[in-house]
Design a protein around this motif. Structure first.
Motif, PDB file in Angstrom:
ATOM      1  N   GLU A   1       0.848  -1.193   0.000  1.00 55.27           N
ATOM      2  CA  GLU A   1       0.000   0.000   0.000  1.00 55.27           C
ATOM      3  C   GLU A   1       0.881   1.239   0.000  1.00 55.27           C
ATOM      4  N   PHE A   2       0.521   2.230  -0.822  1.00 51.67           N
ATOM      5  CA  PHE A   2       1.208   3.512  -0.874  1.00 51.67           C
ATOM      6  C   PHE A   2       0.331   4.555  -0.193  1.00 51.67           C
ATOM      7  N   GLU A   3       0.921   5.279   0.753  1.00 50.28           N
ATOM      8  CA  GLU A   3       0.157   6.267   1.520  1.00 50.28           C
ATOM      9  C   GLU A   3       0.852   7.632   1.460  1.00 50.28           C
ATOM     10  N   ASP A   4       0.147   8.639   0.948  1.00 47.21           N
ATOM     11  CA  ASP A   4       0.673  10.004   1.008  1.00 47.21           C
ATOM     12  C   ASP A   4       0.672  10.465   2.456  1.00 47.21           C
ATOM     13  N   VAL A   5       1.807  11.023   2.889  1.00 46.88           N
ATOM     14  CA  VAL A   5       1.917  11.433   4.293  1.00 46.88           C
ATOM     15  C   VAL A   5       2.451  12.872   4.383  1.00 46.88           C
ATOM     16  N   PRO A   6       1.736  13.840   3.827  1.00 44.52           N
ATOM     17  CA  PRO A   6       2.211  15.225   3.905  1.00 44.52           C
ATOM     18  C   PRO A   6       2.358  15.714   5.332  1.00 44.52           C
ATOM     19  N   GLU A   7       1.594  15.118   6.258  1.00 46.19           N
ATOM     20  CA  GLU A   7       1.664  15.528   7.659  1.00 46.19           C
ATOM     21  C   GLU A   7       2.986  15.144   8.313  1.00 46.19           C
ATOM     22  N   LEU A   8       3.749  14.254   7.664  1.00 48.76           N
ATOM     23  CA  LEU A   8       5.041  13.839   8.219  1.00 48.76           C
ATOM     24  C   LEU A   8       6.205  14.653   7.655  1.00 48.76           C
ATOM     25  N   GLU A   9       5.938  15.639   6.844  1.00 49.98           N
ATOM     26  CA  GLU A   9       7.023  16.472   6.327  1.00 49.98           C
ATOM     27  C   GLU A   9       7.768  17.132   7.491  1.00 49.98           C
ATOM     28  N   GLY A  10       9.069  16.924   7.542  1.00 47.10           N
ATOM     29  CA  GLY A  10       9.885  17.497   8.605  1.00 47.10           C
ATOM     30  C   GLY A  10       9.835  16.747   9.919  1.00 47.10           C
ATOM     31  N   ALA A  11       9.078  15.647   9.975  1.00 40.70           N
ATOM     32  CA  ALA A  11       8.953  14.895  11.226  1.00 40.70           C
ATOM     33  C   ALA A  11      10.274  14.232  11.591  1.00 40.70           C
ATOM     34  N   THR A  12      10.556  14.182  12.873  1.00 40.06           N
ATOM     35  CA  THR A  12      11.720  13.449  13.357  1.00 40.06           C
ATOM     36  C   THR A  12      11.452  11.954  13.253  1.00 40.06           C
ATOM     37  N   VAL A  13      12.490  11.158  13.471  1.00 38.32           N
ATOM     38  CA  VAL A  13      12.316   9.702  13.425  1.00 38.32           C
ATOM     39  C   VAL A  13      11.335   9.222  14.494  1.00 38.32           C
ATOM     40  N   PRO A  14      11.453   9.652  15.767  1.00 37.49           N
ATOM     41  CA  PRO A  14      10.461   9.218  16.764  1.00 37.49           C
ATOM     42  C   PRO A  14       9.047   9.699  16.445  1.00 37.49           C
ATOM     43  N   GLU A  15       8.907  10.884  15.874  1.00 42.29           N
ATOM     44  CA  GLU A  15       7.572  11.372  15.494  1.00 42.29           C
ATOM     45  C   GLU A  15       6.969  10.501  14.401  1.00 42.29           C
ATOM     46  N   THR A  16       7.802  10.040  13.476  1.00 41.92           N
ATOM     47  CA  THR A  16       7.321   9.140  12.430  1.00 41.92           C
ATOM     48  C   THR A  16       6.895   7.803  13.025  1.00 41.92           C
ATOM     49  N   SER A  17       7.685   7.289  13.950  1.00 42.88           N
ATOM     50  CA  SER A  17       7.321   6.029  14.618  1.00 42.88           C
ATOM     51  C   SER A  17       6.016   6.162  15.380  1.00 42.88           C
ATOM     52  N   ALA A  18       5.832   7.298  16.044  1.00 40.25           N
ATOM     53  CA  ALA A  18       4.591   7.526  16.800  1.00 40.25           C
ATOM     54  C   ALA A  18       3.383   7.561  15.864  1.00 40.25           C
ATOM     55  N   TYR A  19       3.550   8.158  14.690  1.00 38.24           N
ATOM     56  CA  TYR A  19       2.470   8.194  13.693  1.00 38.24           C
ATOM     57  C   TYR A  19       2.100   6.775  13.259  1.00 38.24           C
ATOM     58  N   LEU A  20       3.106   5.951  12.980  1.00 39.89           N
ATOM     59  CA  LEU A  20       2.842   4.585  12.533  1.00 39.89           C
ATOM     60  C   LEU A  20       2.200   3.744  13.633  1.00 39.89           C
ATOM     61  N   GLU A  21       2.603   3.978  14.854  1.00 39.72           N
ATOM     62  CA  GLU A  21       1.994   3.281  15.992  1.00 39.72           C
ATOM     63  C   GLU A  21       0.521   3.681  16.124  1.00 39.72           C
ATOM     64  N   ARG A  22       0.273   4.967  15.962  1.00 37.47           N
ATOM     65  CA  ARG A  22      -1.092   5.484  16.142  1.00 37.47           C
ATOM     66  C   ARG A  22      -2.010   5.096  14.975  1.00 37.47           C
ATOM     67  N   GLU A  23      -1.513   5.240  13.755  1.00 37.83           N
ATOM     68  CA  GLU A  23      -2.355   5.057  12.577  1.00 37.83           C
ATOM     69  C   GLU A  23      -2.359   3.629  12.041  1.00 37.83           C
ATOM     70  N   ARG A  24      -1.271   2.880  12.309  1.00 39.51           N
ATOM     71  CA  ARG A  24      -1.125   1.550  11.722  1.00 39.51           C
ATOM     72  C   ARG A  24      -0.961   0.444  12.759  1.00 39.51           C
ATOM     73  N   ASP A  25      -0.844   0.831  14.012  1.00 40.67           N
ATOM     74  CA  ASP A  25      -0.613  -0.135  15.093  1.00 40.67           C
ATOM     75  C   ASP A  25       0.655  -0.941  14.842  1.00 40.67           C
ATOM     76  N   LEU A  26       1.662  -0.265  14.298  1.00 46.03           N
ATOM     77  CA  LEU A  26       2.955  -0.878  14.030  1.00 46.03           C
ATOM     78  C   LEU A  26       4.031  -0.111  14.781  1.00 46.03           C
ATOM     79  N   GLY A  27       4.792  -0.822  15.612  1.00 44.22           N
ATOM     80  CA  GLY A  27       5.840  -0.183  16.386  1.00 44.22           C
ATOM     81  C   GLY A  27       7.080   0.085  15.556  1.00 44.22           C
ATOM     82  N   ALA A  28       8.071   0.725  16.182  1.00 50.17           N
ATOM     83  CA  ALA A  28       9.296   1.115  15.494  1.00 50.17           C
ATOM     84  C   ALA A  28      10.084  -0.083  14.989  1.00 50.17           C
TER      85      ALA A  28
END
Length: 551
Positions: free
Chosen positions: A122-149
């Motif tokens: 699956e390809f997902e546009d993630v404009p909200e992650l522009e400029g996000a740090t690595v931990p912020e990206t992991s937190a997004y994936l945990e929240r939106e995809r239930d996938l940890g780092a």
């Protein structure tokens, strides 16, 4: 192999069993594919460059020292092929999708997350992650995809901003660090890739010695289990060299304040990689300031400590965490900052060093210049160019370890200490540190061994446990066969770089060593290459279709 073209947003599977039979996995497989499929004249930041994430057969076991993966691509820092190795908990999740290799091709117009499962992509546009740090990206994936780092690779702002030494991160703190592969994903507008599946391992290893290895790893009393790679900081500083203040000095008076004991004092729990009982990682925390990170390891202690004249362990911990969060190789980042401090006579200013580190990630002000790396900015700073092939030096000083210096000179990926690890022979006294002549045979053997270890994949810290005889049992092959895989990998890297214009002139050091040119000639002769350091045109066979398969 799963090929994901992020420009076309397509996913294609290719059977590579015949490739794996000849290359085993990991670095060897990825290098063979990259050699055939990345055009020799590719722009590292162009859509024609490709990034390969690969695993090996041992990642389908539950053996200690196997929680690792390989990543390969055309480096924006060295302009040649580079492979990097990272631990953590990604490898088993990657294997569970049913693939041995992920190939990322093309370039997306939008910032993208790619989600790989055993049932599709699956390809997902993630404009909200522009400029996000690595931990912020992991937190997004945990929240939106239930996938940890442990399920993803990600880049930070440094990768998005094409910092030439940006890393690809996994598990937030483990880095595919050297060579700038984070910038390659950044050029493709790929913020992260996740892996999740439930494919059972099809591999059965006959009579594996894995339980013996696991038990010995768990019972080991090695200093590394307590202090990681920092345990030898003071020994190296006192007996050999710890490059200090941008290579101006050979010894750092503050080594004890940032070395193994100082790091161990901040360690608050054990840390490991997937399935590994050795547990040599370094979760550290300073109670007074609240600084918390994983590490620093020895190379970071060198780059953000001795090289910058900084003797406070909390400052080094803070810099380590900043690099992980922003997604940068601590070696190249620390050495580049040290070059700036040298230009300003500002050694010891940890606050300035951290300010510069952040500016690099965002290419802010002077950070835009430093983001190019030492080889491209040293003239602007009016400091010497301490790199090989554009890659900043690791800590182990070739000016005192002459075999390691020779290794730096000829290594296909430049001044990287793990390409051959000649340092381990010279530190131990198994090889005289002085002189470069008559070391070619040992160097070739070490390079071949490292290339195979990166293909299995086996952690470099497991060499005392995953011994040669055990490797033969695990792979049901003799040592000569295994080392031949490594040799072919080194040759493919060199051939690719030759086609990009690399030759003997690039096998050079920024300092003099005795008989270096003659020693380089010995190395070429041992490898069977020309006097110009070029691989014979008929020595490398294609294993895959692609841009260079018939070239």
């Amino acid at each position: 192999m799963l090929t994901v073209d992020v420009g076309e947003r397509t996913a294609t599977e290719t059977d590579i069993v015949d490739v794996l039979e000849r290359t085993v996995g990991g670095r060897a497989t990825a290098t063979a594919l990259a050699h055939d499929r990345i055009p020799f004249d590719a722009d590292p930041f162009g859509p024609e460059n490709r990034a390969y994430l690969s695993t090996g057969p041992l990642q389908q076991s539950q053996m200690s020292f196997t929680g690792r993966m390989n990543m390969t691509g055309l480096s924006p820092l060295t302009d040649g092929l580079v492979s990097s190795n990272a631990g953590g908990y990604l490898s088993r999740n990657f294997v569970s999708t049913g693939y041995s290799v992920l190939e990322v091709a093309g370039a997306s117009d939008e910032l993208l997350a790619v989600h790989v499962t055993d049932s599709g992509v699956e390809f997902e546009d993630v404009p909200e992650l522009e400029g996000a740090t690595v931990p912020e990206t992991s937190a997004y994936l945990e929240r939106e995809r239930d996938l940890g780092a442990e399920h993803c690779i990600a880049i930070g702002p440094a990768g998005e901003n094409l910092v030439r030494f940006a890393s690809v991160m996994t598990f937030d703190s483990r880095a595919f660090g050297r060579g700038g592969l984070g910038a390659v994903l950044g050029s493709k507008n790929v913020k992260c890739v996740t892996f999740d599946g439930d494919v059972a391992s099809p591999l059965e290893i006959p009579n594996p010695p894995e339980m013996d290895i696991h038990r010995e790893a768990a019972q080991s009393d090695d200093l590394m289990r307590r202090q990681g790679t920092t345990g030898n900081t003071e020994f190296i500083n006192e007996n050999f060299s710890l490059p200090t203040r941008y290579f101006r000095e050979y010894e750092f008076e503050g080594a004890a304040e940032i070395g193994g004991n100082a790091v161990e004092a901040k360690k608050y729990k054990k840390g490991a990689c997937s399935a590994c009982a050795y547990a040599c990682k370094l979760p550290t925390r300073d109670e007074e300031t609240g600084v918390e990170t994983e590490g620093p390891e020895f190379e970071t202690v060198y780059a953000f400590g001795a090289m910058q004249g900084v003797d406070e362990i909390v400052d080094v911990m803070r810099a380590n965490e900043l690099c992980d969060t922003l997604g940068m190789d601590t070696i190249s980042a620390g050495v580049t900052v040290a070059a700036y401090l040298a230009s300003e006579d500002a050694f010891g200013d940890a606050e300035l060093a951290q300010e510069l580190t952040e500016k690099i990630a965002y290419r802010d002000g002077i950070g835009d210049t430093l983001a190019e790396g030492v080889a491209r900015c040293h003239d602007d700073l009016d400091v010497p160019d301490y790199t090989v092939k554009g890659l900043e030096f690791a800590a182990h000083d070739g000016r005192t370890l002459h075999g390691q210096g020779l290794s730096y000179a000829v290594a296909n990926r430049g001044a990287d200490h793990l390409y051959a690890s000649m340092l381990s022979l010279e530190y131990a006294g198994a090889l005289d540190p002085q002189g470069t002549l008559d070391k070619a045979d040992a160097l070739v053997a070490r390079e071949n061994n490292s290339a195979f270890q990166d293909s299995g994949i086996v952690c470099v810290f497991g060499s005392d446990y995953v011994t040669d005889d055990r490797l033969e049992a695990l792979f049901d092959a003799d040592q000569e066969e295994l080392m031949a895989v490594g040799a072919r990998t080194v040759e493919r890297e060199r051939h690719f770089n030759n086609r990009r214009g690399f030759d003997r002139d690039d096998d050079a050091l920024p300092y003099d060593l005795p008989d270096l040119e003659d020693a380089i000639g010995e190395y070429y002769e041992t490898r069977g290459w020309s006097d110009d350091g070029v691989v014979p045109s008929d020595a490398v066979e294609s294993v895959s279709s692609g841009a260079n398969a018939d070239d």
